[in-house]
Design a protein around this motif. Structure first.
Motif, PDB file in Angstrom:
ATOM      1  N   PRO A   9       0.796  -1.230   0.000  1.00 13.19           N
ATOM      2  CA  PRO A   9       0.000   0.000   0.000  1.00 13.19           C
ATOM      3  C   PRO A   9       0.830   1.283   0.000  1.00 13.19           C
ATOM      4  N   LEU A  10       1.997   1.268   0.636  1.00 12.45           N
ATOM      5  CA  LEU A  10       2.830   2.472   0.657  1.00 12.45           C
ATOM      6  C   LEU A  10       3.371   2.776  -0.736  1.00 12.45           C
ATOM      7  N   LEU A  11       3.830   1.755  -1.436  1.00 16.00           N
ATOM      8  CA  LEU A  11       4.295   1.947  -2.805  1.00 16.00           C
ATOM      9  C   LEU A  11       3.148   2.415  -3.689  1.00 16.00           C
ATOM     10  N   HIS A  12       1.967   1.856  -3.471  1.00 21.02           N
ATOM     11  CA  HIS A  12       0.771   2.259  -4.209  1.00 21.02           C
ATOM     12  C   HIS A  12       0.523   3.758  -4.032  1.00 21.02           C
ATOM     13  N   ALA A  13       0.614   4.242  -2.794  1.00 25.44           N
ATOM     14  CA  ALA A  13       0.396   5.659  -2.514  1.00 25.44           C
ATOM     15  C   ALA A  13       1.457   6.522  -3.183  1.00 25.44           C
ATOM     16  N   LEU A  14       2.710   6.107  -3.079  1.00 24.18           N
ATOM     17  CA  LEU A  14       3.806   6.895  -3.648  1.00 24.18           C
ATOM     18  C   LEU A  14       3.734   6.947  -5.169  1.00 24.18           C
ATOM     19  N   LEU A  15       3.305   5.863  -5.782  1.00 22.75           N
ATOM     20  CA  LEU A  15       3.156   5.864  -7.242  1.00 22.75           C
ATOM     21  C   LEU A  15       2.086   6.842  -7.697  1.00 22.75           C
ATOM     22  N   LEU A 121      -4.794  11.573  -2.028  1.00 17.96           N
ATOM     23  CA  LEU A 121      -3.464  10.964  -2.057  1.00 17.96           C
ATOM     24  C   LEU A 121      -2.788  10.969  -0.691  1.00 17.96           C
ATOM     25  N   PHE A 122      -2.860  12.110   0.000  1.00 14.26           N
ATOM     26  CA  PHE A 122      -2.114  12.228   1.260  1.00 14.26           C
ATOM     27  C   PHE A 122      -2.931  11.815   2.479  1.00 14.26           C
ATOM     28  N   ARG A 123      -4.211  12.169   2.536  1.00  8.13           N
ATOM     29  CA  ARG A 123      -5.040  11.778   3.686  1.00  8.13           C
ATOM     30  C   ARG A 123      -5.854  10.524   3.408  1.00  8.13           C
ATOM     31  N   GLY A 124      -5.773  10.026   2.179  1.00  8.04           N
ATOM     32  CA  GLY A 124      -6.425   8.776   1.837  1.00  8.04           C
ATOM     33  C   GLY A 124      -5.397   7.686   1.632  1.00  8.04           C
ATOM     34  N   PHE A 125      -4.781   7.637   0.472  1.00 13.59           N
ATOM     35  CA  PHE A 125      -3.821   6.589   0.134  1.00 13.59           C
ATOM     36  C   PHE A 125      -2.652   6.515   1.125  1.00 13.59           C
ATOM     37  N   LEU A 126      -1.942   7.633   1.311  1.00 14.66           N
ATOM     38  CA  LEU A 126      -0.731   7.608   2.124  1.00 14.66           C
ATOM     39  C   LEU A 126      -1.047   7.367   3.598  1.00 14.66           C
ATOM     40  N   LEU A 127      -2.033   8.045   4.127  1.00 15.14           N
ATOM     41  CA  LEU A 127      -2.374   7.890   5.539  1.00 15.14           C
ATOM     42  C   LEU A 127      -2.786   6.454   5.854  1.00 15.14           C
ATOM     43  N   GLN A 128      -3.621   5.870   5.012  1.00 16.13           N
ATOM     44  CA  GLN A 128      -4.060   4.496   5.246  1.00 16.13           C
ATOM     45  C   GLN A 128      -2.898   3.514   5.108  1.00 16.13           C
ATOM     46  N   ALA A 129      -2.007   3.773   4.151  1.00 14.38           N
ATOM     47  CA  ALA A 129      -0.848   2.889   3.981  1.00 14.38           C
ATOM     48  C   ALA A 129       0.052   2.936   5.213  1.00 14.38           C
ATOM     49  N   LEU A 130       0.272   4.122   5.744  1.00 15.33           N
ATOM     50  CA  LEU A 130       1.119   4.268   6.927  1.00 15.33           C
ATOM     51  C   LEU A 130       0.447   3.677   8.164  1.00 15.33           C
ATOM     52  N   ARG A 131      -0.877   3.785   8.248  1.00 10.14           N
ATOM     53  CA  ARG A 131      -1.597   3.182   9.379  1.00 10.14           C
ATOM     54  C   ARG A 131      -1.470   1.666   9.344  1.00 10.14           C
ATOM     55  N   ALA A 132      -1.392   1.111   8.155  1.00 14.17           N
ATOM     56  CA  ALA A 132      -1.263  -0.342   8.035  1.00 14.17           C
ATOM     57  C   ALA A 132       0.110  -0.828   8.477  1.00 14.17           C
ATOM     58  N   GLU A 133       1.087   0.079   8.452  1.00 15.27           N
ATOM     59  CA  GLU A 133       2.453  -0.321   8.787  1.00 15.27           C
ATOM     60  C   GLU A 133       2.876   0.093  10.191  1.00 15.27           C
ATOM     61  N   GLY A 134       2.105   0.946  10.854  1.00 18.52           N
ATOM     62  CA  GLY A 134       2.495   1.419  12.181  1.00 18.52           C
ATOM     63  C   GLY A 134       1.326   2.021  12.915  1.00 18.52           C
ATOM     64  N   GLY A 135       1.608   2.783  13.986  1.00 15.59           N
ATOM     65  CA  GLY A 135       0.575   3.396  14.797  1.00 15.59           C
ATOM     66  C   GLY A 135      -0.108   4.559  14.097  1.00 15.59           C
ATOM     67  N   VAL A 136      -1.268   4.920  14.605  1.00 17.63           N
ATOM     68  CA  VAL A 136      -2.050   6.005  14.011  1.00 17.63           C
ATOM     69  C   VAL A 136      -1.317   7.334  14.117  1.00 17.63           C
TER      70      VAL A 136
END
Length: 250
Positions: A9-15, A121-136
């Motif tokens: 998901p993080l790569l997805h957001a960055l792309l 992109l930033f509050r949807g894709f990226l935020l959700q990707a980062l939440r999946a990898e660590g804390g909120v």
């Protein structure tokens, strides 16, 4: 690309962020070549449509916040009042000279498209990707800082280094506040409205180094205590529960 949503998901957001940067660059270059400043607006509206179709086909609209605010959560953000209040600050610089109906129309089109794409992109894709990898909280901070640093690309659009430094500081603070709001409400849509109004005020008003410094100062004075308030509310109530896909905007 769709497979990356689940596997990386993080790569997805960055792309998608990279695609957005390329789209802006292409729109600017084509507009300059054709003598049509509104080209970037049209390109970004097209990108917005592509994103909506992409997410609807994958039934991911609500997951990324393209949905109604969750019931009872607006009060947790003070109804976004601190954010919407700062949308008026830049009008203190006065309106830019040479505004026409056409330029205002394309400006509105541009800020709405930018507001939607950047929030997604930033509050949807990226935020959700980062939440999946660590804390909120970690996800909120990183997404906000990334959003602010992302504005460095405006150096390529003619902004000076001091102007860009001020913009990055303001964008980081706003990005963190918006991320907290999304986590609390489950929706990016109020952020889209704020983003469009804030950018519109910057687009329609006169450029002023002093005015920019004052704007960032006001943003800091308002956003820092607001972020601390949002942090305390999140600690009390926790993140909003994502609504079922059937309730997403269609």
């Amino acid at each position: 690309m769709r497979k990356l949503q689940d596997t990386r998901p993080l790569l997805h957001a960055l792309l998608w962020i990279a695609i957005y940067i390329v789209a802006v660059s292409v729109g600017d270059a084509a507009g300059e070549s054709l003598g049509f400043p509104g080209m970037t607006s049209i390109v970004l509206v097209a990108l917005s449509v592509v994103l909506l179709v992409y997410l609807r086909a994958g039934r991911r609209l609500a997951f990324y916040g393209v949905c109604r605010v969750q019931p009872g959560t607006l009060r947790l953000t003070l109804f976004y009042v601190p954010l919407f209040a700062i949308t008026f600050v830049q009008y203190g610089n006065g309106f830019a000279s040479g505004l026409t109906v056409q330029t205002v129309m394309f400006a509105i089109l541009l800020v709405v498209a930018v507001g939607f794409v950047e929030e997604l992109l930033f509050r949807g894709f990226l935020l959700q990707a980062l939440r999946a990898e660590g804390g909120v909280t970690k996800a909120i901070i990183i997404s906000g800082v990334t959003f602010g640093l992302g504005h460095v690309v405006n150096l390529l659009r003619g902004s000076s280094l001091p102007e860009q430094a001020l913009q990055v500081v303001g964008a980081v603070l706003i990005g963190i506040a918006l991320a907290y709001c999304v986590v609390l409400t489950g929706s990016i849509l109020p952020g889209v409205a704020f983003h469009a109004l804030f950018n519109l005020s910057g687009t329609l008003t006169a450029e002023s180094a002093l005015g920019d410094a004052i704007t960032v100062g006001v943003v800091a004075v308002v956003m820092i205590p607001y972020i601390l308030f949002l942090r305390s509310r999140l600690a009390e109530v926790g993140p909003a529960v994502v609504v079922p896909v059937v309730n997403a905007v269609r």
